[in-house]
Design an enzyme around this catalytic site. Structure first.
Site, PDB file in Angstrom:
ATOM      1  N   SER A  26       6.735  13.100  33.742  1.00 22.82           N
ATOM      2  CA  SER A  26       6.901  11.770  33.758  1.00 22.82           C
ATOM      3  C   SER A  26       6.743  11.108  35.067  1.00 22.82           C
ATOM      4  O   SER A  26       7.398  10.196  35.532  1.00 22.82           O
ATOM      5  CB  SER A  26       8.351  11.425  33.251  1.00 22.82           C
ATOM      6  OG  SER A  26       8.516  11.821  31.891  1.00 22.82           O
TER       7      SER A  26
ATOM      8  N   GLY B 116       0.719  14.320  33.618  1.00 25.21           N
ATOM      9  CA  GLY B 116       0.160  14.225  32.222  1.00 25.21           C
ATOM     10  C   GLY B 116      -0.502  12.902  31.631  1.00 25.21           C
ATOM     11  O   GLY B 116      -1.446  12.332  31.991  1.00 25.21           O
TER      12      GLY B 116
ATOM     13  N   GLY C  36       6.602  13.920  29.481  1.00 25.84           N
ATOM     14  CA  GLY C  36       6.246  13.117  28.505  1.00 25.84           C
ATOM     15  C   GLY C  36       7.295  11.967  28.253  1.00 25.84           C
ATOM     16  O   GLY C  36       7.071  11.295  27.072  1.00 25.84           O
TER      17      GLY C  36
ATOM     18  N   HIS D  63       1.573  26.538  30.888  1.00 29.59           N
ATOM     19  CA  HIS D  63       2.224  25.382  30.474  1.00 29.59           C
ATOM     20  C   HIS D  63       3.382  25.117  29.353  1.00 29.59           C
ATOM     21  O   HIS D  63       3.271  26.021  28.586  1.00 29.59           O
ATOM     22  CB  HIS D  63       1.059  24.126  30.228  1.00 29.59           C
ATOM     23  CG  HIS D  63       1.448  22.738  30.173  1.00 29.59           C
ATOM     24  ND1 HIS D  63       2.239  22.272  29.122  1.00 29.59           N
ATOM     25  CD2 HIS D  63       1.508  21.653  31.033  1.00 29.59           C
ATOM     26  CE1 HIS D  63       2.785  21.075  29.415  1.00 29.59           C
ATOM     27  NE2 HIS D  63       2.215  20.798  30.470  1.00 29.59           N
TER      28      HIS D  63
ATOM     29  N   GLU E  56       7.908  22.009  36.451  1.00 28.83           N
ATOM     30  CA  GLU E  56       8.026  20.948  35.293  1.00 28.83           C
ATOM     31  C   GLU E  56       9.176  21.117  34.466  1.00 28.83           C
ATOM     32  O   GLU E  56       9.076  21.858  33.436  1.00 28.83           O
ATOM     33  CB  GLU E  56       6.560  21.185  34.455  1.00 28.83           C
ATOM     34  CG  GLU E  56       5.262  20.698  35.145  1.00 28.83           C
ATOM     35  CD  GLU E  56       4.139  20.187  34.311  1.00 28.83           C
ATOM     36  OE1 GLU E  56       3.847  19.085  34.661  1.00 28.83           O
ATOM     37  OE2 GLU E  56       4.051  20.828  33.278  1.00 28.83           O
TER      38      GLU E  56
HETATM   39  P1  PGA Z   1       3.692  14.124  31.727  1.00 29.74           P
HETATM   40  O1  PGA Z   1       3.367  15.526  31.411  1.00 29.74           O
HETATM   41  O2  PGA Z   1       3.074  13.469  32.961  1.00 29.74           O
HETATM   42  O3  PGA Z   1       3.134  13.176  30.553  1.00 29.74           O
HETATM   43  O4  PGA Z   1       5.206  14.071  31.450  1.00 29.74           O
HETATM   44  C1  PGA Z   1       3.233  16.447  32.525  1.00 29.74           C
HETATM   45  C2  PGA Z   1       2.728  17.803  31.992  1.00 29.74           C
HETATM   46  O5  PGA Z   1       2.989  18.192  30.796  1.00 29.74           O
HETATM   47  O6  PGA Z   1       1.961  18.537  32.564  1.00 29.74           O
END
Ligand code: PGA
Length: 247
Positions: free
Chosen positions: A209, A229, A167, A92, A161
């Protein structure tokens, strides 16, 4: 009809077994009412063995490259399995940002696969550049990580990602058209690295996101599902995503 795979990466958002159990109770109710969606949950290590069984899979957010011995703070793939994990997230971007390089991610991937876990390998670029640097970056991440994994190809999932889209809120997630292009590129790269037949079977997830309001168009880009996330740690927002993803 293949189900869509929605992986909940709880990060450190859900901190106690009590809160996790309340979430799972509500999740089970939701899953009983929808079809065409498969849910996997990746809680923190301390919560993993406490989650009640159900029609969802439990996994880890990280796995050690080591199998045993003097490695303070590490948790091996076989330890994860005995705690109830059937999959783990590998590489990750938040782990890579703490210093895990491509070579270590490769070792972690192999240790997960050799222990029989399904590995959700994360790749993603920090930024987009006009000269297409992001494609070369993704190819390099895949090339290093996937050395020697041919026998385990059926146990690998790629989570794409882009770091610049993690985020934030739904308005800042990747645009479906850009994602479609990257999915084609990843499929082509996988075909070159592990062979066309195996490569085309590897599921590709999108993460960054994802919220209830943007997941439907993101799913029409050739991906098999989503890695979620912040919106996976709140049952209402996660339910919205599941509703939008059901078939
Ligand atoms: P997010 O995170 O959905 O908060 O953007 C995704 C992730 O880091 O796996």
């Amino acid at each position: 009809m293949r189900k869509r795979l929605i992986v909940a990466n709880w990060k450190m958002y859900i901190e106690t077994p009590e809160r996790a159990k309340r979430f799972i109770t509500a999740l089970k109710r939701k899953l009983a009412r929808i079809s065409g969606v498969e849910v996997w949950v990746a809680p923190p290590f301390t919560i993993l063995p406490t989650l009640p069984k159900g029609s969802y899979k439990v996994g880890a957010q990280h796995v050690s490259a080591h199998t045993d011995g003097a490695h303070t703070g590490e948790v091996s793939a076989s330890m994860l399995k005995s705690a109830g994990a059937s999959f783990c997230i590998v590489g990750h971007s938040e782990r890579r940002a703490m210093g895990e390089g491509d070579a270590l991610v490769h070792e972690e991937l192999l240790s997960a696969l050799k222990a029989g876990l399904v590995a959700v390998l994360c790749v993603g670029e920090e930024e987009r550049r006009d000269d297409g640097w992001h494609f070369a970056h993704i190819e390099a991440q895949l090339r290093t990580a996937l050395v020697g994994v041919h026998p385990f190809a059926h146990k690998i999932i790629i989570a794409y990602e882009p770091l610049w889209a993690i985020g934030k809120d739904a308005t800042q997630a990747m645009q479906p058209q850009m994602l479609e292009e990257m999915v084609i590129f990843i499929k082509k790269t996988l075909s070159q690295l592990i062979g066309r037949e195996a490569g085309l079977k590897v599921p590709i997830l999108y993460g960054g996101s994802v919220e209830g309001s943007n997941c439907a168009p993101l799913l029409h880009t050739g991906v098999s599902g989503l890695l979620v996330g912040h919106a996976s740690a709140d049952i209402d927002s996660f339910s919205d995503i599941l509703t939008a993803c059901k078939k």
